[in-house]
Design a protein around this motif. Structure first.
Motif, PDB file in Angstrom:
ATOM      1  N   UNK A   1      -4.887  -5.335   5.436  1.00  0.00           N
ATOM      2  CA  UNK A   1      -5.456  -5.155   4.097  1.00  0.00           C
ATOM      3  C   UNK A   1      -6.955  -4.868   4.199  1.00  0.00           C
ATOM      4  N   UNK A   2      -7.640  -5.632   5.022  1.00  0.00           N
ATOM      5  CA  UNK A   2      -9.083  -5.425   5.175  1.00  0.00           C
ATOM      6  C   UNK A   2      -9.364  -4.036   5.751  1.00  0.00           C
ATOM      7  N   UNK A   3      -8.608  -3.632   6.763  1.00  0.00           N
ATOM      8  CA  UNK A   3      -8.841  -2.324   7.393  1.00  0.00           C
ATOM      9  C   UNK A   3      -8.639  -1.193   6.390  1.00  0.00           C
ATOM     10  N   UNK A   4      -7.584  -1.263   5.593  1.00  0.00           N
ATOM     11  CA  UNK A   4      -7.315  -0.206   4.622  1.00  0.00           C
ATOM     12  C   UNK A   4      -8.330  -0.231   3.485  1.00  0.00           C
ATOM     13  N   UNK A   5      -8.773  -1.421   3.119  1.00  0.00           N
ATOM     14  CA  UNK A   5      -9.791  -1.527   2.067  1.00  0.00           C
ATOM     15  C   UNK A   5     -11.123  -0.980   2.571  1.00  0.00           C
ATOM     16  N   UNK A   6     -11.436  -1.271   3.810  1.00  0.00           N
ATOM     17  CA  UNK A   6     -12.678  -0.771   4.401  1.00  0.00           C
ATOM     18  C   UNK A   6     -12.703   0.756   4.417  1.00  0.00           C
ATOM     19  N   UNK A   7     -11.539   1.364   4.662  1.00  0.00           N
ATOM     20  CA  UNK A   7     -11.465   2.827   4.721  1.00  0.00           C
ATOM     21  C   UNK A   7     -11.734   3.465   3.363  1.00  0.00           C
ATOM     22  N   UNK A   8     -11.644   2.689   2.259  1.00  0.00           N
ATOM     23  CA  UNK A   8     -11.907   3.215   0.918  1.00  0.00           C
ATOM     24  C   UNK A   8     -13.387   3.166   0.535  1.00  0.00           C
TER      25      UNK A   8
ATOM     26  N   UNK B   1       0.863  -1.187   0.000  1.00  0.00           N
ATOM     27  CA  UNK B   1       0.000   0.000   0.000  1.00  0.00           C
ATOM     28  C   UNK B   1       0.891   1.226   0.000  1.00  0.00           C
ATOM     29  N   UNK B   2       0.827   1.977  -1.074  1.00  0.00           N
ATOM     30  CA  UNK B   2       1.589   3.216  -1.180  1.00  0.00           C
ATOM     31  C   UNK B   2       0.619   4.371  -1.329  1.00  0.00           C
ATOM     32  N   UNK B   3       1.022   5.576  -0.930  1.00  0.00           N
ATOM     33  CA  UNK B   3       0.113   6.722  -1.036  1.00  0.00           C
ATOM     34  C   UNK B   3      -0.436   6.887  -2.446  1.00  0.00           C
ATOM     35  N   UNK B   4      -1.750   7.012  -2.535  1.00  0.00           N
ATOM     36  CA  UNK B   4      -2.407   7.200  -3.820  1.00  0.00           C
ATOM     37  C   UNK B   4      -2.794   5.915  -4.516  1.00  0.00           C
ATOM     38  N   UNK B   5      -2.307   4.767  -4.038  1.00  0.00           N
ATOM     39  CA  UNK B   5      -2.639   3.474  -4.643  1.00  0.00           C
ATOM     40  C   UNK B   5      -3.620   2.712  -3.775  1.00  0.00           C
ATOM     41  N   UNK B   6      -4.417   1.876  -4.412  1.00  0.00           N
ATOM     42  CA  UNK B   6      -5.357   1.054  -3.679  1.00  0.00           C
ATOM     43  C   UNK B   6      -4.623  -0.095  -2.988  1.00  0.00           C
TER      44      UNK B   6
END
Length: 389
Positions: free
Chosen positions: A352-359, A226-231
């Motif tokens: 991964x789930x936490x960051x995906x949920x934030x999107x 996970x990099x800034x600006x990328x999914x």
């Protein structure tokens, strides 16, 4: 002659094998082969085509001479990486068994239980005891015993003992070796069945679930990027007999894209892609929309296909112990593909789930707990005056 015979004495070997084949199949305690180490190598074209690797049969006492014999075979080049080793031994020295296991691992060999036989003569049961069991643990791929083959350790050689028995290596040394072979030493107690005559025979049905045996599968590998600006992007990789298959999960608002990569080789990938009817994912042995989506395509050495799932389905995918990626081929009675267990990579699937949920649309971040509440205005002013920021 396609089958090669390598031993310390041809007459001794033939006599030993003849006696072994004549032994009753239902003996009360399978004795294993306890004479000097006898070695048979099967590497003919039929074996290589059917088994995909040479087969080396080791039967007899595991001692320093046996280790040196194996070392010479490896140096000669007659035993190549990926060779299947079949073991049958009920006697030997534990230190030699450990050294033999290290040789197996360094050469990336696979270990099985089995006895040499030719023609229509039935194979007798194999026994792998003590030094043999520790050598078996050295296999990069360790296959569970089948049929009446047995593997185990005498009670005084278990790695969970508090103190060493006379003539046995210290338990800590045994545990260190087992751990170095990518096996949790505590799992050996979990696979041991009822004690019989001082021997803890391992339950073959427990070996794979306890990850003592892997039946050709290396531990699941996971990579989260996970990099800034990328999914968020999670890659799960499963190596089976040297072939690496992958499932990539790419997060997006409202959905997750799953891409399967089934490695089969360049030529076969093109052939299968031309005959593929459809492909699908299977979550917990339940097919997910099997007849929807594009057919798999050849990409280099792999068949590749993608499916998109609602974000709400992601929890089930990450928690399952069986995520399958399958392809149905015209004219084939069986499906092709692979499976892996995302639940084994929880340390990476959770972020991964936490960051995906934030999107996801409408996502509301959780409120900070009382202990993490932002300091009041006057408290922040005081901190600045004291030089605290």
């Amino acid at each position: 002659m396609p089958d090669s015979l390598l031993s310390r004495g041809a007459m001794l070997l033939l006599a030993a094998v003849g006696c072994a084949l004549a032994a009753p199949a239902m003996a009360t305690s399978a004795p294993g082969f306890a004479g000097p180490l006898a070695v048979h190598l099967r590497s003919d074209s039929i074996t290589l085509r059917m088994a995909k690797a040479p087969q080396l049969y080791l039967a007899g006492t595991i001692d320093a001479a046996a280790v040196e014999q194996m070392r010479q075979l490896l140096r000669s080049g007659r035993v190549s990486p990926g060779t299947d080793i079949y073991l049958d031994s009920s006697s030997g020295d534990i230190a030699a068994g450990i050294e033999l296991g290290r040789l197996f691992r360094a050469a990336r060999l696979s270990t099985h239980l089995g006895t040499w036989h030719t023609g229509s003569a039935p194979a007798r049961p194999a026994t792998c005891l003590d030094a043999c069991a520790y050598a078996w643990l050295g296999g990069l791929y360790r296959w569970s015993p089948s049929g009446t083959d047995r593997i185990g350790l005498h009670q005084n050689l278990l790695p969970d003992r508090a103190a060493a028995e006379p003539g046995a290596p210290p338990p800590a040394e045994l545990r260190d070796y087992v751990a170095a072979m990518d096996v949790d030493p505590a799992r050996l107690a979990q696979v041991s069945g009822a004690m019989a005559n001082g021997i803890a025979w391992w339950d073959a049905a427990r070996l794979l679930p306890a990850q003592v045996a892997n039946n050709g599968r290396l531990p699941l590998a996971a990579s989260y990027m996970k990099t800034p600006g990328d999914a968020p992007r999670l890659v799960l990789s499963q190596t089976v007999r040297g072939r690496e298959d992958q499932v990539t999960l790419q997060c997006a608002p409202g959905q997750v894209a799953l891409t399967a990569r089934y490695a089969v080789g360049d030529e076969r990938a093109r052939s299968l892609a031309a005959r593929a009817m459809y492909a699908y994912f299977e979550v917990g042995e339940q097919a997910w929309q099997p007849h929807l989506g594009k057919r798999p395509q050849a990409d280099g050495d792999a068949l590749v296909f993608e499916r998109r799932m609602p974000f709400a389905e992601l929890t089930n995918v990450l928690r399952t112990g069986s995520l399958g990626a399958w392809v149905e081929i015209t004219g084939s009675p069986v499906r092709l593909g692979f499976w892996l267990a995302p639940s084994l990579a929880e340390k990476l699937t959770q972020p991964f789930y936490a960051d995906c949920q934030a999107m996801q649309p409408g996502y509301v971040p959780p409120k900070a707990s009382a202990g993490q509440a932002r300091p009041s205005f006057w408290k922040r002013i005081g901190q600045r005056l004291r030089g605290g920021g």
